[in-house]
Design a protein around this motif. Structure first.
Motif, PDB file in Angstrom:
ATOM      1  N   LYS A 156       0.854  -1.194   0.000  1.00 62.54           N
ATOM      2  CA  LYS A 156       0.000   0.000   0.000  1.00 62.54           C
ATOM      3  C   LYS A 156       0.889   1.243   0.000  1.00 62.54           C
ATOM      4  O   LYS A 156       1.777   1.378   0.840  1.00 62.54           O
ATOM      5  CB  LYS A 156      -0.897   0.033   1.251  1.00 62.54           C
ATOM      6  CG  LYS A 156      -1.710  -1.230   1.499  1.00 62.54           C
ATOM      7  CD  LYS A 156      -2.861  -1.357   0.533  1.00 62.54           C
ATOM      8  CE  LYS A 156      -3.747  -2.546   0.898  1.00 62.54           C
ATOM      9  NZ  LYS A 156      -4.872  -2.716  -0.069  1.00 62.54           N
ATOM     10  N   SER A 335      -7.500   4.915   6.242  1.00 59.56           N
ATOM     11  CA  SER A 335      -8.270   4.235   5.201  1.00 59.56           C
ATOM     12  C   SER A 335      -7.765   2.815   4.980  1.00 59.56           C
ATOM     13  O   SER A 335      -8.561   1.903   4.710  1.00 59.56           O
ATOM     14  CB  SER A 335      -8.212   5.032   3.891  1.00 59.56           C
ATOM     15  OG  SER A 335      -6.944   4.922   3.263  1.00 59.56           O
ATOM     16  N   TYR A 336      -6.468   2.606   5.111  1.00 54.73           N
ATOM     17  CA  TYR A 336      -5.916   1.253   4.958  1.00 54.73           C
ATOM     18  C   TYR A 336      -6.261   0.375   6.156  1.00 54.73           C
ATOM     19  O   TYR A 336      -6.653  -0.783   6.012  1.00 54.73           O
ATOM     20  CB  TYR A 336      -4.397   1.325   4.794  1.00 54.73           C
ATOM     21  CG  TYR A 336      -3.921   1.952   3.515  1.00 54.73           C
ATOM     22  CD1 TYR A 336      -4.642   1.819   2.325  1.00 54.73           C
ATOM     23  CD2 TYR A 336      -2.741   2.688   3.475  1.00 54.73           C
ATOM     24  CE1 TYR A 336      -4.199   2.394   1.148  1.00 54.73           C
ATOM     25  CE2 TYR A 336      -2.286   3.265   2.301  1.00 54.73           C
ATOM     26  CZ  TYR A 336      -3.016   3.123   1.138  1.00 54.73           C
ATOM     27  OH  TYR A 336      -2.583   3.691  -0.026  1.00 54.73           O
ATOM     28  N   ARG A 338      -8.666   0.654   8.365  1.00 50.41           N
ATOM     29  CA  ARG A 338     -10.099   0.362   8.514  1.00 50.41           C
ATOM     30  C   ARG A 338     -10.540  -0.836   7.661  1.00 50.41           C
ATOM     31  O   ARG A 338     -11.513  -1.495   7.980  1.00 50.41           O
ATOM     32  CB  ARG A 338     -10.925   1.585   8.132  1.00 50.41           C
ATOM     33  CG  ARG A 338     -11.007   2.649   9.215  1.00 50.41           C
ATOM     34  CD  ARG A 338     -12.179   3.574   8.966  1.00 50.41           C
ATOM     35  NE  ARG A 338     -12.273   4.644   9.928  1.00 50.41           N
ATOM     36  CZ  ARG A 338     -12.786   4.534  11.141  1.00 50.41           C
ATOM     37  NH1 ARG A 338     -13.225   3.347  11.546  1.00 50.41           N
ATOM     38  NH2 ARG A 338     -12.852   5.578  11.950  1.00 50.41           N
ATOM     39  N   GLN A 339      -9.806  -1.112   6.611  1.00 45.40           N
ATOM     40  CA  GLN A 339     -10.183  -2.213   5.731  1.00 45.40           C
ATOM     41  C   GLN A 339      -9.964  -3.575   6.365  1.00 45.40           C
ATOM     42  O   GLN A 339     -10.555  -4.560   5.932  1.00 45.40           O
ATOM     43  CB  GLN A 339      -9.381  -2.122   4.424  1.00 45.40           C
ATOM     44  CG  GLN A 339      -9.664  -0.881   3.600  1.00 45.40           C
ATOM     45  CD  GLN A 339      -8.730  -0.755   2.409  1.00 45.40           C
ATOM     46  OE1 GLN A 339      -8.081  -1.712   2.013  1.00 45.40           O
ATOM     47  NE2 GLN A 339      -8.659   0.443   1.842  1.00 45.40           N
ATOM     48  N   ILE A 340      -9.137  -3.653   7.406  1.00 37.61           N
ATOM     49  CA  ILE A 340      -8.798  -4.952   7.956  1.00 37.61           C
ATOM     50  C   ILE A 340      -8.876  -4.974   9.496  1.00 37.61           C
ATOM     51  O   ILE A 340      -8.099  -5.607  10.152  1.00 37.61           O
ATOM     52  CB  ILE A 340      -7.384  -5.379   7.503  1.00 37.61           C
ATOM     53  CG1 ILE A 340      -6.328  -4.294   7.797  1.00 37.61           C
ATOM     54  CG2 ILE A 340      -7.361  -5.669   6.032  1.00 37.61           C
ATOM     55  CD1 ILE A 340      -5.649  -4.385   9.106  1.00 37.61           C
TER      56      ILE A 340
END
Length: 345
Positions: A156, A335-336, A338-340
């Motif tokens: 990322k 944002s990264y 929150r995805q996991i």
């Protein structure tokens, strides 16, 4: 969101990784997130061999397990690949908790320079460390491309920022007392005096002025003896460092293996242009989306880059620094993560 941040690099260490994480925590707090930092100061430590000022946790897994069990969190970010990073990685895998990681430093190159360990071995170890990560944050497109070629996955892109209030713009070079006696122009290096920084290229290059080094590290004693005409300032408090940045005519960044190079942004925020090699970290910092090099000079001859950078307007350096915001970098980080998340926030 409640974030658990595990890092082997934290205050009172002084380096770019610590600066990045301290600024990240500060910005996340502004956004309303709660961050718990697990760092070496909470453990029994011993000095890192060859790196005075960097302490590493000793056998931290059991204490780490107790800490993680006692915390309520929504997400885990493992920032470094040291003892705390390995312990947290193992515990997350055991508990089947997803986590993100970051690739802040090209340690395989450091290991090769310091101990002669082949690059393929170093990258194999770090690829293994990051393999279970749900998102490996990297600071530049160049690093992302490098790691992709080395077989890393789930990469990322996550850029960094600079505090433009602390590193205040100086329209003209300042006259800091520590440098007032030096012949102009004044060139400056800030960073660890260590293998991976390629600092001797700067110290040995021809320059019709004065050279200043701010930093400490394993090569310091030998290089001080070899280059007695250089002004060595050691570690400086950040407010004092800002004044010294503003007193330099040019900032020289000799590293060829930097993942980013926050010190370049700090110098530029003060109005001091940068001279560097045309390699990944400096390219990311100095090159705009248009392809124009702003705020400094990239050249394969570092002495020539330094001479040319002396002609770069100080306002141009400051303007380029404004393109990097900790607020924007922190929002991207969230944002990264929150995805996991481990569980819903």
């Amino acid at each position: 969101m409640k974030l658990l941040l595990i890092t082997d690099a934290w205050m009172p260490q002084v380096n770019g990784v610590v600066t990045t994480l301290v600024e990240l925590v500060r910005e996340l707090s502004k956004l309303g997130h709660q961050v718990t930092v697990i760092h070496p100061g909470l453990f029994k430590t011993r000095p890192c061999p060859g790196y005075a000022g960097i302490d590493l946790a000793v056998r931290p897994r059991q204490q780490m397990a107790a800490m993680m069990a006692s915390e309520k969190f929504d997400a885990v970010h493992i920032a470094t690949e040291g003892p705390l990073g390995w312990a947290a990685r193992g515990l997350c895998q055991q508990k089947k908790w997803p986590f993100t990681t970051a690739f802040h430093t090209r340690f395989p190159e450091v290991l090769k320079a310091a101990a002669g360990i082949p690059l393929w071995m170093g990258y194999a170890l770090f690829r293994h460390f990051h393999k279970p990560s749900s998102g490996v944050m990297v600071p530049t497109q160049g690093v992302l491309n490098l790691l992709t070629q080395r077989g890393f996955q789930n990469l990322k892109l996550w850029t960094h920022g600079v505090d433009t209030e602390l590193f205040e713009y100086a329209q003209e070079c300042q006259l800091d007392d520590q440098l007032a006696h030096l012949k102009r122009p004044i060139s400056m290096f800030v960073g660890r005096v260590s293998y991976e920084k390629n600092i001797e290229t700067y110290l040995a290059m021809p320059f019709e002025g004065s050279k200043v080094v701010c930093g400490v590290g394993p090569l310091e004693a030998d290089l001080k003896a070899k280059y007695p005409d250089v002004t060595w300032l050691g570690l400086l408090p950040r407010k004092e460092l800002a004044r010294v940045y503003a007193s330099a005519d040019v900032f020289v960044f000799p590293s060829r293996n930097e993942t980013f190079g926050l010190v370049m942004l700090e110098a530029m925020a003060c109005g001091t242009p940068v001279a560097a090699f045309p390699v990944d970290g400096p390219f990311e910092v100095l090159t705009a989306s248009s392809g124009d090099v702003l705020g400094g000079v990239l050249h394969p001859d570092l002495a020539e880059a330094t001479r040319q950078a002396l002609q770069v307007p100080r306002q141009a350096a400051r303007d380029r620094a404004y393109d990097f915001s900790w607020a924007r970098a922190s929002q991207l980080f969230v944002s990264y993560v929150r995805q996991i998340t481990v569980r819903e926030a």
